[in-house]
Design an enzyme around this catalytic site. Structure first.
Site, PDB file in Angstrom:
ATOM      1  N   HIS A   1       0.818  -1.222   0.000  1.00  0.00           N
ATOM      2  CA  HIS A   1       0.000   0.000   0.000  1.00  0.00           C
ATOM      3  C   HIS A   1       0.847   1.266   0.000  1.00  0.00           C
ATOM      4  O   HIS A   1       1.891   1.348   0.642  1.00  0.00           O
ATOM      5  CB  HIS A   1      -1.038   0.001   1.123  1.00  0.00           C
ATOM      6  CG  HIS A   1      -0.528   0.106   2.527  1.00  0.00           C
ATOM      7  ND1 HIS A   1      -0.324   1.318   3.152  1.00  0.00           N
ATOM      8  CD2 HIS A   1      -0.230  -0.836   3.447  1.00  0.00           C
ATOM      9  CE1 HIS A   1       0.073   1.110   4.393  1.00  0.00           C
ATOM     10  NE2 HIS A   1       0.156  -0.184   4.602  1.00  0.00           N
TER      11      HIS A   1
ATOM     12  N   ASP B   1       5.723   2.107   6.978  1.00  0.00           N
ATOM     13  CA  ASP B   1       4.453   1.412   6.719  1.00  0.00           C
ATOM     14  C   ASP B   1       3.708   2.201   5.654  1.00  0.00           C
ATOM     15  O   ASP B   1       3.099   3.213   5.959  1.00  0.00           O
ATOM     16  CB  ASP B   1       3.666   1.318   8.032  1.00  0.00           C
ATOM     17  CG  ASP B   1       2.330   0.636   7.870  1.00  0.00           C
ATOM     18  OD1 ASP B   1       2.051   0.111   6.790  1.00  0.00           O
ATOM     19  OD2 ASP B   1       1.550   0.660   8.838  1.00  0.00           O
TER      20      ASP B   1
ATOM     21  N   HIS C   1       3.157   3.605  12.881  1.00  0.00           N
ATOM     22  CA  HIS C   1       2.132   4.656  12.813  1.00  0.00           C
ATOM     23  C   HIS C   1       2.537   5.900  13.592  1.00  0.00           C
ATOM     24  O   HIS C   1       1.681   6.700  13.972  1.00  0.00           O
ATOM     25  CB  HIS C   1       0.748   4.145  13.274  1.00  0.00           C
ATOM     26  CG  HIS C   1       0.098   3.232  12.274  1.00  0.00           C
ATOM     27  ND1 HIS C   1      -1.242   2.947  12.289  1.00  0.00           N
ATOM     28  CD2 HIS C   1       0.618   2.555  11.229  1.00  0.00           C
ATOM     29  CE1 HIS C   1      -1.523   2.118  11.279  1.00  0.00           C
ATOM     30  NE2 HIS C   1      -0.397   1.872  10.631  1.00  0.00           N
TER      31      HIS C   1
ATOM     32  N   GLU D   1      -5.271   1.869   2.275  1.00  0.00           N
ATOM     33  CA  GLU D   1      -5.213   0.685   3.155  1.00  0.00           C
ATOM     34  C   GLU D   1      -5.501   1.082   4.587  1.00  0.00           C
ATOM     35  O   GLU D   1      -6.202   0.381   5.312  1.00  0.00           O
ATOM     36  CB  GLU D   1      -3.823   0.028   3.057  1.00  0.00           C
ATOM     37  CG  GLU D   1      -3.738  -1.344   3.732  1.00  0.00           C
ATOM     38  CD  GLU D   1      -3.354  -1.304   5.211  1.00  0.00           C
ATOM     39  OE1 GLU D   1      -3.489  -2.336   5.885  1.00  0.00           O
ATOM     40  OE2 GLU D   1      -2.940  -0.243   5.710  1.00  0.00           O
ATOM     41  N   GLU D   2      -4.941   2.214   4.997  1.00  0.00           N
ATOM     42  CA  GLU D   2      -4.997   2.613   6.408  1.00  0.00           C
ATOM     43  C   GLU D   2      -6.396   3.005   6.874  1.00  0.00           C
ATOM     44  O   GLU D   2      -6.624   3.188   8.063  1.00  0.00           O
ATOM     45  CB  GLU D   2      -4.007   3.763   6.679  1.00  0.00           C
ATOM     46  CG  GLU D   2      -2.536   3.417   6.425  1.00  0.00           C
ATOM     47  CD  GLU D   2      -1.967   2.439   7.447  1.00  0.00           C
ATOM     48  OE1 GLU D   2      -2.710   1.989   8.340  1.00  0.00           O
ATOM     49  OE2 GLU D   2      -0.767   2.125   7.322  1.00  0.00           O
TER      50      GLU D   2
HETATM   51 ZN   LIG Z   1       0.659  -1.135   6.467  1.00  0.00          ZN
END
Ligand SMILES: [Zn+2]
Length: 345
Positions: A63, A169, A313, A198-199
């Protein structure tokens, strides 16, 4: 190869505004793929032609988006109200440097200095503000609009055998997938998807898989790593993966159970080739694009290979470079050895 990772990590791509990341990916894969397209959601889809030895429709996804914030309004004092985009912990925000909107206006999330802060409480996100140094609402609105995305302002830094950055990420997964696309052909055509959103709920992957209709899917991700402290007298029961332990193979998370035939295949090739690997501890939450992909159409056997990242994150995640290099190495080896017999029951 860390140059590619740096370039991707430092780009801004909070969910729904992945254009800057998408442009970089297009630049790096264009000469190595066919049928390249940007679908209506904004996913980058392409096919890396294989040698044709194995007749399987294989999808690989990473992603493009990152967690961040969104401008919700302007106060008369020139500060910005905001809301989170994706899973963010409000406790890490006060004092954090950010970049606002396409102009990348620098700012800082407000916080109460220790001289005044007696309450020892977490300020809820709707009471935090972003200070861009503007003296009035009108000044703040110059170049910034409601709905603009806000990303962490964080420089990519190599720290010994690790790197520290925002957005590892899943720019780490994007970079691995780019490397795999640029390398030798696989025995099958590889349908790659660099996905959006995606998140906020695996949204881009869902439509990407609907179009590709894969028979097998692999997701390249990062995953949480909570391996400190390592003092044996202080056992940390929440360890999910360990930094430096190799890429993590997911058995189960909140969104899916990996296909056991693919897990066995990944472990077998890793052991045969001596590629470090670990299992992601299955009792924890979290989901990936595989959660959407495996339920597409008539069902898609799927597996996730993820690079462990501490402080996921957040503005400064830390990842082992060898874990990241072995993510691509493990998938390259597994794909070269993928045959129809892997999926026999
Ligand atoms: Zn991820």
């Amino acid at each position: 190869m860390t140059d590619l990772l740096r370039e991707l990590c430092e780009a801004m791509g909070v969910s729904g505004e992945e254009g800057e990341v998408r442009d970089l990916i297009l630049k790096h894969i264009r000469d190595h793929v066919e049928d390249i397209r940007i679908d209506p959601m904004g996913n980058v889809l392409a096919v890396k032609r294989g040698t044709g030895q194995v007749g399987l429709r294989v999808m690989a996804a990473a992603h493009m988006d990152e967690v961040g914030l969104m401008v919700m309004g302007f106060d008369s004092d020139g500060t910005l109200r905001f809301k989170e985009v994706g899973g963010l912990d409000a406790r890490i925000l006060p004092g954090t440097r950010v970049l606002v909107g396409s102009e990348k206006v620098p700012g800082v999330v407000s916080w109460v200095p220790p001289h005044l802060n007696q309450a020892e409480e977490t300020v809820p996100i709707d009471r935090l503000r972003i200070d861009i140094g503007a003296a009035s609402k009108e000044a703040a609105q110059n170049g910034i609009e409601r709905g603009d995305r806000i990303a962490f302002a964080s420089t990519f830094t190599e720290l010994g055998p690790t790197v520290r950055s925002k957005a590892l990420d899943d720019r780490a997964g994007c970079a691995s997938l780019i490397k795999l696309v640029q390398g030798d052909p696989f025995p099958f055509d590889l349908h790659v998807a660099f996905t959006v959103q995606e998140e906020v709920g695996l949204r881009g992957a869902k439509v990407a898989a609907q179009r590709i209709q894969p028979e097998v899917a692999f997701v390249l991700e990062t995953t949480a790593c909570h391996d400190l402290p390592q003092d044996p007298d202080e056992p940390d029961q929440t360890t999910i993966t360990a930094l430096g332990g190799g890429p993590a193979i997911t058995v189960m998370d909140r969104s899916m159970i990996s296909d056991p035939r693919l897990v066995r295949h990944l472990v077998a090739v890793a052991e045969r080739e001596g590629i470090p690997h670990q299992f992601r501890s299955p009792q924890h939450a979290g989901g990936t694009d595989a959660g959407a992909i495996h339920k597409t159409g008539i069902g898609v056997p799927s597996a996730v290979v993820a690079t462990p990242c501490r402080y996921l994150h957040g503005p400064h995640s830390i990842m082992s470079l060898s874990d990241w290099e072995n993510q691509a190495a493990l998938l390259r080896t597994a794909w070269m050895a993928l045959t129809l017999s892997v999926l026999e029951r």
